[in-house]
Design a protein around this motif. Structure first.
Motif, PDB file in Angstrom:
ATOM      1  N   ASN A  33      39.965  -4.510  19.885  1.00  0.00           N
ATOM      2  CA  ASN A  33      39.714  -2.961  20.523  1.00  0.00           C
ATOM      3  C   ASN A  33      38.986  -3.181  21.698  1.00  0.00           C
ATOM      4  O   ASN A  33      38.381  -4.175  22.097  1.00  0.00           O
ATOM      5  N   THR A  34      39.485  -2.298  22.605  1.00  0.00           N
ATOM      6  CA  THR A  34      38.848  -2.057  23.867  1.00  0.00           C
ATOM      7  C   THR A  34      37.263  -1.553  23.612  1.00  0.00           C
ATOM      8  O   THR A  34      37.078  -1.253  22.499  1.00  0.00           O
ATOM      9  N   ASP A  35      36.506  -2.005  24.534  1.00  0.00           N
ATOM     10  CA  ASP A  35      35.202  -1.445  24.301  1.00  0.00           C
ATOM     11  C   ASP A  35      35.125   0.178  24.046  1.00  0.00           C
ATOM     12  O   ASP A  35      34.353   0.545  23.074  1.00  0.00           O
ATOM     13  N   ALA A  36      35.861   0.827  24.695  1.00  0.00           N
ATOM     14  CA  ALA A  36      35.899   2.379  24.288  1.00  0.00           C
ATOM     15  C   ALA A  36      36.490   2.461  23.007  1.00  0.00           C
ATOM     16  O   ALA A  36      35.855   3.463  22.285  1.00  0.00           O
ATOM     17  N   SER A  37      37.358   2.036  22.522  1.00  0.00           N
ATOM     18  CA  SER A  37      37.800   2.048  21.346  1.00  0.00           C
ATOM     19  C   SER A  37      36.754   1.517  20.384  1.00  0.00           C
ATOM     20  O   SER A  37      36.636   2.302  19.036  1.00  0.00           O
TER      21      SER A  37
ATOM     22  N   MET B  74      34.944  -6.683  25.896  1.00  0.00           N
ATOM     23  CA  MET B  74      36.306  -6.908  25.418  1.00  0.00           C
ATOM     24  C   MET B  74      36.780  -8.285  26.164  1.00  0.00           C
ATOM     25  O   MET B  74      37.274  -9.162  25.367  1.00  0.00           O
TER      26      MET B  74
ATOM     27  N   PHE C 276      44.899  -6.636  23.741  1.00  0.00           N
ATOM     28  CA  PHE C 276      44.214  -5.608  23.190  1.00  0.00           C
ATOM     29  C   PHE C 276      44.722  -4.294  23.152  1.00  0.00           C
ATOM     30  O   PHE C 276      46.133  -4.283  23.315  1.00  0.00           O
TER      31      PHE C 276
ATOM     32  N   ASP D 290      43.741   0.335  23.169  1.00  0.00           N
ATOM     33  CA  ASP D 290      42.758   1.064  23.412  1.00  0.00           C
ATOM     34  C   ASP D 290      42.874   2.462  22.270  1.00  0.00           C
ATOM     35  O   ASP D 290      41.902   3.195  22.384  1.00  0.00           O
ATOM     36  N   GLU D 291      43.557   2.357  21.642  1.00  0.00           N
ATOM     37  CA  GLU D 291      43.913   3.344  20.538  1.00  0.00           C
ATOM     38  C   GLU D 291      42.882   3.216  19.603  1.00  0.00           C
ATOM     39  O   GLU D 291      42.292   2.317  19.310  1.00  0.00           O
TER      40      GLU D 291
END
Length: 182
Positions: free
Chosen positions: A79-83, A98, A116, A118-119
């Motif tokens: 997972n991305t940091d935002a995810s 990440m 990675f 991002d969703e």
């Protein structure tokens, strides 16, 4: 030669191919992973798993080794940091970026590729990569995941691997914060 022996031969071939490769070279964009799959650089069956992997622990490593043993190549998507923030974990998560989480996973012998997404779920990435097997930890009901129906639509399988060492990042973080001893 039985299926397990064939997998071991493929793992050894991959080991020889990648042993001189720097672990950072195993970190690829989703499009680069697709290109490796299309070129045949990742032996089938292709196994896919995903997660945050914020603080790598024994449970993760055991799980990834078991996942790798199910096929010819293991692709791990982080997972991305935002995810991670959208998952509703603690406000201070992820602890590691990440890029750092990917580097630790890439350093493991069990992983051939780390990428990675991002969703909120890896559905779109799974659709793009078309793995033969998707794997999650034993706390997941695989039949409730949309990703299971997706991978089954092209003849793939979805497998839940039981936890071996009763470890979790959340429990580890709580232990650190409270100063609890083993």
């Amino acid at each position: 030669m039985c299926i397990r022996d064939k997998r071991l031969v493929w793992r050894y071939i991959l080991f020889l191919k990648y042993k001189k490769m720097r672990f950072e070279d195993k970190i690829l964009s989703p499009d680069e992973v697709v290109a490796k799959i299309q070129s045949g650089d990742l032996p089938r069956p292709l196994v896919f798993t995903n997660g945050v992997f914020d603080i790598l622990h024994r449970g993760h490593v055991t799980y990834l080794e078991q996942a790798a043993n199910l096929g010819g190549s293991l692709v791990v998507a982080v997972n991305t940091d935002a995810s991670v923030k959208r998952l509703g974990k603690a406000a201070d998560r992820p602890f590691n970026t990440m890029q750092d989480r990917q580097a630790l996973l890439a350093a493991l012998q069990s992983t051939q590729v780390v990428t990675f997404f991002d969703e909120d779920t890896p559905y779109q990435l799974i659709e793009k990569l078309r793995p033969d097997i998707i794997v999650k930890g034993g706390d997941y009901d695989m039949e409730k995941l949309a990703e299971t129906a997706l991978v089954k639509s092209w003849g793939g399988k979805a497998i839940a691997i039981d936890f071996q060492h009763e470890r979790s990042t959340t429990a580890l973080v709580n232990k650190i914060k409270t100063g609890e001893q083993q």
